[in-house]
Structures are given as C-alpha cells and as structure tokens.
Design a protein around this motif. Sequence first.
Motif, short mmCIF file in Angstrom:
data_model
loop_
_atom_site.label_atom_id
_atom_site.label_comp_id
_atom_site.label_asym_id
_atom_site.label_seq_id
_atom_site.Cartn_x
_atom_site.Cartn_y
_atom_site.Cartn_z
N VAL A 234 0.80 -1.12 0.09
CA VAL A 234 -0.05 0.19 0.01
C VAL A 234 0.86 1.16 0.06
O VAL A 234 0.61 2.22 -0.87
CB VAL A 234 -1.11 0.05 1.19
N TYR A 235 2.02 1.16 0.83
CA TYR A 235 2.75 2.44 0.91
C TYR A 235 3.30 2.71 -0.57
O TYR A 235 3.40 4.07 -0.93
CB TYR A 235 3.97 2.13 1.91
N SER A 236 3.96 1.50 -1.33
CA SER A 236 4.33 2.02 -2.59
C SER A 236 3.24 2.45 -3.51
O SER A 236 3.60 3.32 -4.29
CB SER A 236 5.02 0.58 -3.14
N ILE A 237 2.09 1.95 -3.50
CA ILE A 237 1.25 2.56 -4.38
C ILE A 237 0.77 4.15 -4.20
O ILE A 237 1.05 4.88 -5.23
CB ILE A 237 -0.01 1.71 -4.34
N ILE A 238 0.76 4.34 -3.02
CA ILE A 238 0.40 5.66 -2.64
C ILE A 238 1.52 6.69 -2.80
O ILE A 238 1.45 7.74 -3.54
CB ILE A 238 -0.16 5.83 -0.96
N SER A 239 2.93 6.09 -2.46
CA SER A 239 4.21 7.07 -2.61
C SER A 239 4.23 7.45 -4.14
O SER A 239 4.39 8.36 -4.67
CB SER A 239 5.35 6.25 -2.14
N ASN A 240 4.04 6.39 -5.11
CA ASN A 240 4.37 6.42 -6.43
C ASN A 240 3.28 7.07 -7.16
O ASN A 240 3.81 7.91 -7.87
CB ASN A 240 4.35 4.92 -7.11
N TYR A 241 1.97 7.08 -6.70
CA TYR A 241 1.17 7.84 -7.43
C TYR A 241 0.99 9.37 -6.92
O TYR A 241 0.62 10.21 -7.57
CB TYR A 241 -0.17 7.15 -7.21
N LEU A 242 1.62 9.55 -5.49
CA LEU A 242 1.60 11.07 -5.22
C LEU A 242 2.67 11.69 -5.98
O LEU A 242 2.73 12.86 -6.22
CB LEU A 242 2.08 10.97 -3.73
N SER A 243 3.55 10.76 -6.38
CA SER A 243 4.81 11.42 -7.41
C SER A 243 4.50 12.01 -8.63
O SER A 243 5.08 13.00 -9.22
CB SER A 243 6.12 10.46 -7.53
N THR A 244 3.17 11.54 -9.09
CA THR A 244 2.63 11.95 -10.35
C THR A 244 2.14 13.31 -10.17
O THR A 244 1.79 13.92 -11.40
CB THR A 244 1.86 11.07 -11.08
N MET A 245 1.52 13.71 -9.16
CA MET A 245 0.81 15.03 -9.08
C MET A 245 -0.45 14.93 -9.55
O MET A 245 -0.92 16.04 -10.06
CB MET A 245 1.63 16.09 -9.10
N ASN A 246 -1.07 14.01 -10.12
CA ASN A 246 -2.20 13.75 -10.93
C ASN A 246 -3.36 13.83 -10.01
O ASN A 246 -3.59 12.91 -9.16
CB ASN A 246 -2.00 12.44 -11.76
N ASP A 247 -4.10 14.81 -10.16
CA ASP A 247 -5.41 15.09 -9.23
C ASP A 247 -6.20 14.00 -9.17
O ASP A 247 -6.68 13.47 -8.12
CB ASP A 247 -6.18 16.32 -9.61
N ASN A 248 -6.54 13.32 -10.45
CA ASN A 248 -7.59 12.21 -10.40
C ASN A 248 -7.13 10.89 -9.79
O ASN A 248 -7.84 10.34 -8.99
CB ASN A 248 -7.92 11.83 -11.91
N ASP A 249 -5.50 10.74 -10.01
CA ASP A 249 -5.03 9.39 -9.13
C ASP A 249 -5.06 9.82 -7.73
O ASP A 249 -5.20 8.75 -6.78
CB ASP A 249 -3.63 9.27 -9.81
N ILE A 250 -4.73 11.26 -7.12
CA ILE A 250 -4.66 11.22 -5.95
C ILE A 250 -6.32 10.89 -5.22
O ILE A 250 -6.18 10.51 -4.10
CB ILE A 250 -4.02 12.91 -5.54
N LYS A 251 -7.16 11.53 -5.97
CA LYS A 251 -8.56 11.36 -5.58
C LYS A 251 -8.95 9.75 -5.24
O LYS A 251 -9.51 9.37 -4.58
CB LYS A 251 -9.46 12.11 -6.50
N THR A 252 -8.56 8.97 -6.41
CA THR A 252 -8.24 7.42 -6.28
C THR A 252 -7.83 7.07 -4.90
O THR A 252 -8.31 6.19 -4.36
CB THR A 252 -7.98 6.85 -7.55
N LEU A 253 -6.55 7.67 -4.88
CA LEU A 253 -5.84 7.03 -3.63
C LEU A 253 -6.65 7.43 -2.40
O LEU A 253 -6.88 6.60 -1.20
CB LEU A 253 -4.67 7.81 -3.38
#
Length: 149
Positions: A75-94
């Motif tokens: 879970v940490y890896s998923i969140i950490s990696n997608y935070l790095s993208t700074m993609n608003d939709n991906d962050i909402k999904t997280l």
Amino acid sequence: MTQQQISKLLDVPDRTLRDWKKNRQRLYNLLESLEYDEAKEKINAVDVNDIIVFEPDKYSYNLFWQTNEKSEQKVYSIISNYLSTMNDNDIKTLCKEFGKNIVKSVLKDKYKKMYTKGFISTNGMDIPLRGKYEQNDMYKQLLGMINDY
C-alpha cells in the motif's frame, strides 16, 4: 484500540475523537474496546504496510510497469508512487481507496525522509533540500489536493 488506531482506521480526526471521548463516552469506549486487527478485518481496511492486489485500471496509467495485469503491491508503494505523479484524479482515487489520513501519512513520511536525507538524487545529480518539508511548494500542493477530496 488506541485513539491513534481509531483515527487511522476510521479516518476520523483526533479532534473529533477527543470530542467523542468527552461527549459520546459510550461510542468512544466501544471503539476503544475493539481489537485493532479484528476491526480492520471487519471493515476491510488496510495499513500502509499491507500487501494488496493492485488494479492498474483504476489509475491514469500503470506505474508498476512489470505487468499490465493485477499484481500484489505494498500500500505504501502504491500511494508513494502515485503521489509523485501529482495527478489530481489519481490522488482522489488514492483517497477514495485508502482514506485521506493514510494518504497524508505517506506524503508526510515521504517528505520527512527526503528532508532528513538533505537532498534528492536524480541520475547522479543531487539536488539539495533546504528548510522544512512543510514549506515545500510541492508538498503544500499535494496536501491541498488531498484536503480537497
């Protein structure tokens, strides 16, 4: 469960829990009497250290490029990696999938580690970090996206 565990598991701010402890004692006592692992299992919640089945089709693109299929990821890896993208939709999904508190805790941990190290290393080039991580513009922007969810 401890107050910290209740907050993390139910995505409830500490301030609210303190209010419940004073004004809704039976509810707070009930939550406090539960075993963390049992409660986590009953509500199908996850911790940052859990390994789950990652579904790439939920996100804008697959950052775990080893496979286009479902895969097991921390879970940490998923969140950490997608935070790095700074993609608003991906962050909402997280936030939807893991809860705002867990996403915030990974963000805070990630930036604390970078600032403790004192630099970001990119292909042999070290970029120094100065000040406090809370003052970093990218950190503030990501925190804003999470809070806006």
